[in-house]
Design an enzyme around this catalytic site. Structure first.
Site, PDB file in Angstrom:
ATOM      1  N   HIS A  99     -55.595  23.018  -4.013  1.00  0.00           N
ATOM      2  CA  HIS A  99     -55.857  22.140  -4.166  1.00  0.00           C
ATOM      3  C   HIS A  99     -54.692  21.261  -5.617  1.00  0.00           C
ATOM      4  O   HIS A  99     -54.676  22.735  -6.308  1.00  0.00           O
ATOM      5  CB  HIS A  99     -57.040  21.826  -4.730  1.00  0.00           C
ATOM      6  CG  HIS A  99     -57.322  22.874  -5.796  1.00  0.00           C
ATOM      7  ND1 HIS A  99     -57.574  24.180  -5.048  1.00  0.00           N
ATOM      8  CD2 HIS A  99     -57.782  23.080  -6.957  1.00  0.00           C
ATOM      9  CE1 HIS A  99     -57.786  25.232  -6.594  1.00  0.00           C
ATOM     10  NE2 HIS A  99     -57.499  24.394  -7.611  1.00  0.00           N
ATOM     11  N   HIS A 101     -54.121  19.427  -9.014  1.00  0.00           N
ATOM     12  CA  HIS A 101     -54.631  19.548  -9.929  1.00  0.00           C
ATOM     13  C   HIS A 101     -54.736  17.585 -10.769  1.00  0.00           C
ATOM     14  O   HIS A 101     -52.937  17.704 -11.322  1.00  0.00           O
ATOM     15  CB  HIS A 101     -55.150  19.910 -11.307  1.00  0.00           C
ATOM     16  CG  HIS A 101     -56.143  21.181 -11.310  1.00  0.00           C
ATOM     17  ND1 HIS A 101     -57.683  20.894 -11.364  1.00  0.00           N
ATOM     18  CD2 HIS A 101     -56.027  21.751 -10.706  1.00  0.00           C
ATOM     19  CE1 HIS A 101     -57.534  21.950 -11.228  1.00  0.00           C
ATOM     20  NE2 HIS A 101     -57.578  23.005 -11.186  1.00  0.00           N
TER      21      HIS A 101
HETATM   22  P1  5GP Z   1     -58.917  26.070 -10.018  1.00  0.00           P
HETATM   23  O1  5GP Z   1     -59.420  26.606 -10.939  1.00  0.00           O
HETATM   24  O2  5GP Z   1     -58.973  26.873  -8.834  1.00  0.00           O
HETATM   25  O3  5GP Z   1     -56.428  25.773 -10.231  1.00  0.00           O
HETATM   26  O4  5GP Z   1     -59.584  25.197  -9.785  1.00  0.00           O
HETATM   27  C1  5GP Z   1     -60.481  24.311  -9.432  1.00  0.00           C
HETATM   28  C2  5GP Z   1     -61.086  23.289  -9.805  1.00  0.00           C
HETATM   29  O5  5GP Z   1     -61.978  23.348  -8.188  1.00  0.00           O
HETATM   30  C3  5GP Z   1     -61.989  22.668 -11.073  1.00  0.00           C
HETATM   31  O6  5GP Z   1     -61.446  22.102 -12.036  1.00  0.00           O
HETATM   32  C4  5GP Z   1     -63.107  23.090 -11.172  1.00  0.00           C
HETATM   33  O7  5GP Z   1     -63.720  22.582 -11.475  1.00  0.00           O
HETATM   34  C5  5GP Z   1     -63.419  22.451  -9.181  1.00  0.00           C
HETATM   35  N1  5GP Z   1     -64.657  22.462  -8.233  1.00  0.00           N
HETATM   36  C6  5GP Z   1     -64.949  23.639  -7.847  1.00  0.00           C
HETATM   37  N2  5GP Z   1     -66.767  23.967  -7.683  1.00  0.00           N
HETATM   38  C7  5GP Z   1     -66.507  21.966  -7.384  1.00  0.00           C
HETATM   39  C8  5GP Z   1     -67.458  21.324  -6.926  1.00  0.00           C
HETATM   40  O8  5GP Z   1     -68.720  21.740  -6.502  1.00  0.00           O
HETATM   41  N3  5GP Z   1     -67.046  20.129  -6.764  1.00  0.00           N
HETATM   42  C9  5GP Z   1     -65.872  19.697  -7.103  1.00  0.00           C
HETATM   43  N4  5GP Z   1     -65.813  18.063  -7.081  1.00  0.00           N
HETATM   44  N5  5GP Z   1     -65.661  20.047  -8.064  1.00  0.00           N
HETATM   45  C10 5GP Z   1     -65.361  21.477  -7.947  1.00  0.00           C
END
Ligand code: 5GP
Length: 116
Positions: A99, A101
């Site tokens: 994903h 950001h």
């Molecule tokens: P990472 O830490 O893998 O780069 O980003 C994961 C992102 O997913 C985080 O910014 C977190 O806030 C978001 N996230 C985790 N669980 C959920 C969810 O259930 N719904 C949404 N909309 N975002 C989520």
């Protein structure tokens, strides 16, 4: 077979989220814990583990994610944006379904480095 990721479950409607854009191969949602005025997640429907696997496996899909991010930044902010891929747990990746950001709106300081 591994469990579907949280993003696949969102796409399938099992977990609620606000889907703000969708194409045949990409969707975007609002991050649940926003770190900027605009903080969206741009996600391919095919669950590659991280951006390196995606770039190697389907660079066109990566380009489509960038195009979706570009359009969303123009719709929701002034068109300028930061696109960030945490890649690996040590870099702050917590969801292993690639994903981007998408951060935009206002001044993006160092605080808008998600996972930093
Ligand atoms: P990472 O830490 O893998 O780069 O980003 C994961 C992102 O997913 C985080 O910014 C977190 O806030 C978001 N996230 C985790 N669980 C959920 C969810 O259930 N719904 C949404 N909309 N975002 C989520």
């Amino acid at each position: 077979m591994s469990e579907p990721s949280i993003f696949t479950r969102i796409l399938q409607g099992e977990i609620p989220a606000t889907i703000v854009a969708e194409t045949d191969r990409v969707f975007a949602i609002e991050d649940i814990a926003p770190q900027a005025a605009v903080h969206l997640l741009v996600i391919p429907k095919t669950p590659y583990r991280d951006v390196a696997e995606l770039a190697a496996g389907d660079p066109t899909l990566l380009a489509e994610m960038v195009a979706v991010a570009h359009d969303l930044a123009a719709e929701r902010a002034d068109g300028d944006f930061r696109l960030l891929f945490n890649t690996g747990a040590g870099a702050g990746q917590t969801v292993f379904h690639v994903h981007a950001h998408l951060l935009a709106g206002g001044s993006l300081g160092e605080k808008s480095l998600v996972g930093a």
